[in-house]
Design a protein around this motif. Structure first.
Motif, PDB file in Angstrom:
ATOM      1  N   SER A  33     -70.306 -27.645  16.948  1.00 37.43           N
ATOM      2  CA  SER A  33     -69.106 -26.852  17.175  1.00 37.43           C
ATOM      3  C   SER A  33     -67.939 -27.700  16.687  1.00 37.43           C
TER       4      SER A  33
ATOM      5  N   LYS B  20     -63.125 -25.447  15.391  1.00 34.19           N
ATOM      6  CA  LYS B  20     -63.056 -24.078  15.922  1.00 34.19           C
ATOM      7  C   LYS B  20     -64.065 -23.137  15.281  1.00 34.19           C
ATOM      8  N   MET B  21     -65.081 -23.706  14.645  1.00 33.81           N
ATOM      9  CA  MET B  21     -66.118 -22.878  14.042  1.00 33.81           C
ATOM     10  C   MET B  21     -67.479 -23.377  14.537  1.00 33.81           C
ATOM     11  N   GLU B  22     -68.481 -22.520  14.420  1.00 29.66           N
ATOM     12  CA  GLU B  22     -69.834 -22.936  14.765  1.00 29.66           C
ATOM     13  C   GLU B  22     -70.572 -23.219  13.458  1.00 29.66           C
ATOM     14  N   ASN B  23     -71.211 -24.370  13.410  1.00 27.91           N
ATOM     15  CA  ASN B  23     -71.849 -24.781  12.163  1.00 27.91           C
ATOM     16  C   ASN B  23     -73.323 -25.082  12.388  1.00 27.91           C
ATOM     17  N   GLU B  24     -74.169 -24.421  11.596  1.00 28.05           N
ATOM     18  CA  GLU B  24     -75.607 -24.709  11.664  1.00 28.05           C
ATOM     19  C   GLU B  24     -75.910 -25.731  10.585  1.00 28.05           C
ATOM     20  N   ILE B  25     -76.475 -26.862  10.992  1.00 25.14           N
ATOM     21  CA  ILE B  25     -76.856 -27.862  10.006  1.00 25.14           C
ATOM     22  C   ILE B  25     -78.337 -27.654   9.709  1.00 25.14           C
ATOM     23  N   VAL B  26     -78.666 -27.368   8.453  1.00 27.04           N
ATOM     24  CA  VAL B  26     -80.030 -26.971   8.102  1.00 27.04           C
ATOM     25  C   VAL B  26     -80.668 -27.922   7.093  1.00 27.04           C
TER      26      VAL B  26
ATOM     27  N   LYS C  93     -75.195 -13.107   8.319  1.00 28.19           N
ATOM     28  CA  LYS C  93     -75.811 -14.372   7.876  1.00 28.19           C
ATOM     29  C   LYS C  93     -77.129 -14.096   7.153  1.00 28.19           C
TER      30      LYS C  93
ATOM     31  N   ARG D 151     -67.896 -18.125  20.593  1.00 32.33           N
ATOM     32  CA  ARG D 151     -68.119 -19.563  20.442  1.00 32.33           C
ATOM     33  C   ARG D 151     -68.999 -20.078  21.566  1.00 32.33           C
TER      34      ARG D 151
ATOM     35  N   THR E 155     -66.102 -17.816  13.383  1.00 34.52           N
ATOM     36  CA  THR E 155     -66.587 -18.163  12.040  1.00 34.52           C
ATOM     37  C   THR E 155     -67.824 -19.029  12.189  1.00 34.52           C
ATOM     38  N   GLU E 156     -68.845 -18.711  11.434  1.00 32.07           N
ATOM     39  CA  GLU E 156     -70.069 -19.510  11.454  1.00 32.07           C
ATOM     40  C   GLU E 156     -70.400 -19.972  10.035  1.00 32.07           C
ATOM     41  N   ASN E 157     -70.729 -21.241   9.916  1.00 34.10           N
ATOM     42  CA  ASN E 157     -71.126 -21.795   8.625  1.00 34.10           C
ATOM     43  C   ASN E 157     -72.556 -22.288   8.704  1.00 34.10           C
ATOM     44  N   VAL E 158     -73.285 -22.161   7.603  1.00 35.72           N
ATOM     45  CA  VAL E 158     -74.602 -22.781   7.493  1.00 35.72           C
ATOM     46  C   VAL E 158     -74.459 -23.884   6.448  1.00 35.72           C
TER      47      VAL E 158
END
Lengths: 122, 175
Positions: free
Chosen positions: A85, A88-94, B17, B41, B110-113
């Motif tokens: 987190s 202010k964004m949620e980030n998926e680390i892949v 996504k 969130r 906002t969601e990032n991969v």
């Protein structure tokens, strides 16, 4: 010779050693050895097994919210390692490629900085 | 404007996504009348019954700073649009919420991969437009435009305006 360089706010410890005709460069835990071949060209002679390990580096500062993998686990491309987190964004680390998790360097709810190592892959 | 409409899906961000990872083009919008598992969130749930406006946009590739800016700008755009359309005074609770009379009317996620670089990004916006009422635990912290205005609002009109504004702003910041 020992020195430190700073890249993107992360300090890297560099060690340079001459050993016979070869030059050993140690960056953090990773070691690279360069030497001249018969034609006098500089080549990578050998590297310690550690240099084959890849570290997943955090590209942003934030808090680890979930860890989805275990040490020793083999995962496929695109597998979610963890969520961060941040900003202010949620980030998926892949996973960028198929790989095996050697060591997990962070825990849930841990604050991490940009450039900090998250996971070591084999 | 490419808009994919659904009656009921788990979450518009989740769907966006999935679609983005299958190569669906940026600026495609996913709208659902109902979200079965809408979330904000840190995995907090977002109450998403019939009547509200729930949508996600597949964002173009951008750097992480631009993505953060667009998240903050989205709150401003939603607040500005609500103000212009309905002549009310929304408040922005930075960076992700819009409040009306002290209660939450909109949430943004906002969601990032991220692999070796940013693989895909989506921005999800949930607006309590025509939500009739809220469960007891949300009553004091959430409201809807219908509750505040005493009338129904046009979800489609609101949706199109917000998307167009976001597109323009994104173009400006990434230039």
């Amino acid at each position: 010779m020992d020195f430190k360089i700073k890249i993107k706010n992360k300090e890297h410890h560099i060690e340079l050693k001459e050993n016979g005709g070869a030059v050993k460069v140690k960056v953090g835990e990773k070691e690279f050895v360069f030497g001249k071949n018969k034609e006098g060209l500089i080549t990578t002679q050998s590297a310690k097994k550690d240099s084959l390990n890849k570290e997943v580096i955090s590209s942003l500062s934030g808090v680890v919210t979930n860890v989805f993998v275990k040490e020793g686990e083999s995962v496929g491309t695109g597998k979610k390692f963890l969520t961060l987190s941040a900003m202010k964004m949620e980030n998926e680390i892949v996973a960028e490629n198929d790989c095996k998790i050697k060591k997990i360097l962070v825990k849930e709810n841990q604050q991490v900085k940009e450039g900090e190592g998250l996971i070591i892959l084999e | 404007m490419q808009i994919e409409n659904f009656k009921s899906i788990s979450s518009t961000n989740q769907k966006a996504k999935e679609m983005s990872s299958l190569g669906v083009a940026p600026w495609t919008v996913v709208v659902s009348d109902v979200q079965e598992n809408g979330y904000g969130r840190k995995g907090e749930s977002w109450y998403s019954p019939l009547g509200g406006l729930y949508f996600s946009i597949i964002l173009p590739h951008g750097n992480i700073d631009d993505l953060q800016i667009i998240t903050i700008l989205a709150a401003f755009i939603v607040a500005k649009t609500i103000k212009e359309f309905f002549n009310v005074e929304p408040l922005i609770k930075l960076p992700n919420d819009v409040l009306l009379n002290g209660k939450k009317v909109c949430g943004i996620l906002t969601e990032n991969v991220i692999g070796s670089d940013v693989k895909l990004s989506v921005i999800g916006i949930g607006i309590n437009t025509n939500t009739e009422s809220f469960p007891l635990e949300l009553k004091d912290i959430a409201t809807s435009l219908k509750i505040e205005l005493g009338r129904e609002v046009d979800n489609r009109e609101l949706l199109e305006k917000i998307i167009n504004e976001l597109k323009n702003q994104f173009k400006t910041i990434s230039e």
